[in-house]
Structure formats: C-alpha cells, structure tokens
Design a protein around this motif. Structure first.
Motif, PDB file in Angstrom:
ATOM      1  N   LYS A 311      -8.111 -11.535   2.742  1.00  0.00           N
ATOM      2  CA  LYS A 311      -6.909 -11.369   3.104  1.00  0.00           C
ATOM      3  C   LYS A 311      -5.888 -11.685   1.943  1.00  0.00           C
ATOM      4  CE  LYS A 311      -3.011 -13.005   6.243  1.00  0.00           C
ATOM      5  NZ  LYS A 311      -2.954 -13.906   7.412  1.00  0.00           N
ATOM      6  N   GLU A 312      -6.306 -12.522   1.056  1.00  0.00           N
ATOM      7  CA  GLU A 312      -5.357 -12.932   0.029  1.00  0.00           C
ATOM      8  C   GLU A 312      -5.459 -11.922  -1.061  1.00  0.00           C
ATOM      9  OE1 GLU A 312      -5.271 -17.792  -0.058  1.00  0.00           O
ATOM     10  OE2 GLU A 312      -7.298 -16.770  -0.609  1.00  0.00           O
ATOM     11  N   GLU A 314      -6.106  -8.593  -0.531  1.00  0.00           N
ATOM     12  CA  GLU A 314      -5.075  -7.591   0.300  1.00  0.00           C
ATOM     13  C   GLU A 314      -3.549  -7.806  -0.109  1.00  0.00           C
ATOM     14  OE1 GLU A 314      -4.637  -4.983   4.304  1.00  0.00           O
ATOM     15  OE2 GLU A 314      -5.519  -7.187   4.174  1.00  0.00           O
ATOM     16  N   GLU A 315      -2.979  -9.071   0.054  1.00  0.00           N
ATOM     17  CA  GLU A 315      -1.745  -9.325  -0.286  1.00  0.00           C
ATOM     18  C   GLU A 315      -1.588  -9.046  -1.630  1.00  0.00           C
ATOM     19  OE1 GLU A 315      -1.442 -13.414   1.448  1.00  0.00           O
ATOM     20  OE2 GLU A 315      -1.379 -12.573   3.471  1.00  0.00           O
ATOM     21  N   LYS A 318      -1.099  -5.539  -2.570  1.00  0.00           N
ATOM     22  CA  LYS A 318       0.064  -4.882  -2.016  1.00  0.00           C
ATOM     23  C   LYS A 318       1.443  -5.303  -2.893  1.00  0.00           C
ATOM     24  CE  LYS A 318      -1.279  -4.169   2.822  1.00  0.00           C
ATOM     25  NZ  LYS A 318      -1.082  -4.738   4.269  1.00  0.00           N
TER      26      LYS A 318
END
Length: 364
Positions: A311-312, A314-315, A318
């Motif tokens: 998740k990190e 992915e963040e 982005k």
C-alpha cells in the motif's frame, strides 16, 4: 501471451559473482500458484542490496541466485485467485518483498506493516517459499513469477525506467520520511548521495520540507544535490567543524549509507531537540558506538526503517506521478549486467543503473 517452462537470467554462483562473474543461464521458477502472476521484465534497477547478497556480505547466500528487486514489467499470466486485481498486459512493479504471512493474527500484516512480518517474509530473491521449498529469484531476468499481492500497478504518468528504482530505492526513503513527519516546517538531512540518498533529496523536496540538507563526505556532488532540490550541503571530510557549525539545525536525518565508519556522533549533533536519526543503509559491519549523552542531552532518537508495504509503495508511486518526481537514472542493456554491477560497486552510478530488457522493449 505464452508462459515459458524455464526462465533465463544473470545467475551468481558464488561470492565472487559481484566482481563481474554472473552467467546468463536458465533456471526453474517457483511452481505457479492460483495467487501468483507472471511478469515479462521490461527493466530492473540495480540496488546495493544486490551486491551485498551476491558476495554473501549479509550472511550466507543461497546459490545459484538471480538478484534484482526493482522490477517493472507486463503481466503475462494471472492465477485464478489473482484475476480480480491483475490482468494480462498490466504494467506492474515488484520491490524487495514478494510475500508475508498475511495472517489476521500477525500484528504486522494486520496493521499494514508487511515488511516487518516475522513469520512469513520472503524477499524477492534469496528467500525461501515455505509451501514449495523453492528459493526466490529476482529481476535480472526475462521473467519473474511472484505472488500477486506484492505486485503494484504502475501509474501511467511514470516511465518504466523511472518507476523501477522506486520499487526499493524510492520506498526505502519515502516511507521513513512520511512516517517521521517530513513536510512543511521541517528541515530534513539526507546522509549519502547515492541511489538511496538522491531519492531522499527528491522526495523531501516534493514533500514540501522547508530545508533539505544533503550530507556527504566530499563536495563533488553538491551541484547535483542542489539540482535535485537540496537547499544546503555539508561535506563532512572537507568542511571544518561541520558538526559544530550546523549543530541543532535539523529535525530529521535519514542515513542511506552502508559504510560502518560513519561519523554518527557528529550526525547526532546536527539534530534539534527531539530530533530523529533514521538508518536505512545496511552496512555489513556494526555502526559506531556513541555516548549515551548524545541522545539524553536533547531527547533525540535513533531508529531504523525497512522498505514499505504494498500500500505504501502504491501511495509513493501515485505521489511521484502527481509531483513529477523523476529519479536520475542511467539505462543499461540487460546484456551488460556484469559491467553495470561492477561499476555500481565502484560508485559510478549517477544515480541509479537500470537494466533494460531490449527484447521486451522492442515488443511494446
């Protein structure tokens, strides 16, 4: 797209591998599971971890090994349990981790801290899958086969060669910057201006830190550091009384260097009261000893950080696409992996080598 029975990659066979002794050879990938995807490698960044592992610097390496954990490629095969998240043709990235236990009773996995999972962490290479006994193989190769949960889609706004080194080098500094409050009103110091350190400067600038201080042994990289966004520069082997001159000026220091002989006490003098020193570089030897009062006298803290969760990552990707964060990369044909590994160890990268699979590029 077809799925080969065997993969090909640059294999290391012993601790001399990092000296330019990799061989392009075939190997059998892990058995394909319903939770897996297969990826045709477009490119793969060269990380310092690759060299440490090839020479068994952090401990015994399982040979033969194919290193590389800054991978970007296109999905060519999708397991039945992964079809809801990945499709054939997706462009995805894989970092330094391909599996954790993912169990609900795991404090780390249940809290989104997969990179700290003590029960089921499997590295992208030199890690062993408990279900099959196979050892993981990395991205200096034509294909990789990995659990889908640790493959992250690459935003359209990022080039493959820019996204690849973010999968390890980028997240290794992005995560501790974000977790430790880097942003407006803060002064951040980045120790070392190599592959990791240059990402530290780029991300600290993009996060809006008031001041970004690049800290290196010599002044030969100052022009580059300022072009990346550094507002100040400290050369510890050339600046007279640097620790005294800049005492209590920095809120957060991220140390990216892997040398054990760092002037740690001097770095701690740079911290403001309640400042933090976070080590992300991993030397093959111990860090220097320090006096307790270096911490006690102003309530500062020493800590560490290891990559980041899917998740990190992915963040981060982005964020990088939105802010236009562009690493300084040098593209190298995959066939020149041996030369690039040797030059990486010699410190010639400015600032990240990225191996390109020319065959995969030609088919795009």
């Amino acid at each position: 797209m077809s799925s080969p029975e065997t993969f090909h990659g640059w294999l290391g066979h012993d601790s001399t591998s990092a000296a330019g002794n990799l061989t392009w050879s075939s190997f059998s990938p892990k058995p394909f599971n319903p939770t897996d995807i297969e990826i045709k490698v477009i490119c793969c960044g060269i990380c310092g971890s690759d060299i440490h592992t090839l020479r068994s610097g952090w401990g015994a390496t399982h040979y033969p090994i194919c290193v590389g954990h800054e991978i970007v490629g296109h999905v060519t095969r999708v397991g039945s349990s992964a079809s809801s998240t990945h499709k054939i043709g997706d462009r995805v990235g894989v970092g330094a981790q391909v599996l954790s236990c993912l169990e609900s009773d795991c404090d780390e996995c249940s809290n989104g801290q997969h990179s700290y999972c003590a029960k089921g962490f499997v590295g992208t290479y030199n890690g062993q899958y408990k279900d099959s006994g196979y050892w993981s193989m990395g991205g200096y190769a034509d294909y990789v086969r990995v659990p889908a949960a640790f493959a992250i889609k690459i935003p359209d706004g990022l080039k493959s060669e820019d996204a690849a080194p973010m999968m390890c080098g980028g997240i290794t500094v992005y995560a501790p910057l974000v977790h430790n409050g880097a942003g407006p009103g803060k002064t951040v110091g980045i120790v070392g201006l190599g592959g990791l350190g240059h990402f530290g400067v780029l991300f600290a600038k993009a996060l809006g830190c008031d001041k970004v201080v690049a800290i290196s042994r010599r002044r030969n990289k100052e022009e580059d550091a300022r072009a990346m966004g550094a507002t100040e520069y400290i050369a510890t082997s050339e600046d007279d009384k640097w620790a005294t001159k800049h005492s209590r000026t920095i809120d957060l220091i991220i140390s990216t260097v892997s040398a054990p002989d760092i002037p740690l006490s001097g770095y701690l003098r740079l911290l403001k009261t309640n400042g933090q020193f976070i080590q992300v570089g991993a030397p093959e030897d111990k860090l220097p000893a320090i006096m307790a009062f270096a911490l006690i006298a102003k309530g500062c803290k020493i800590g560490g950080s290891q990559i980041g969760s899917p998740k990190e990552i992915e963040e981060m990707l982005k964020f990088a696409a939105e802010k236009g964060v562009k690493p300084w990369v040098q593209k190298v044909p995959m066939k020149q992996a041996n030369k690039a590994v040797v030059e990486m160890e010699q410190g010639k990268a400015r600032y990240r080598f990225v191996l390109e699979n020319e065959e995969a590029q030609a088919r795009l």
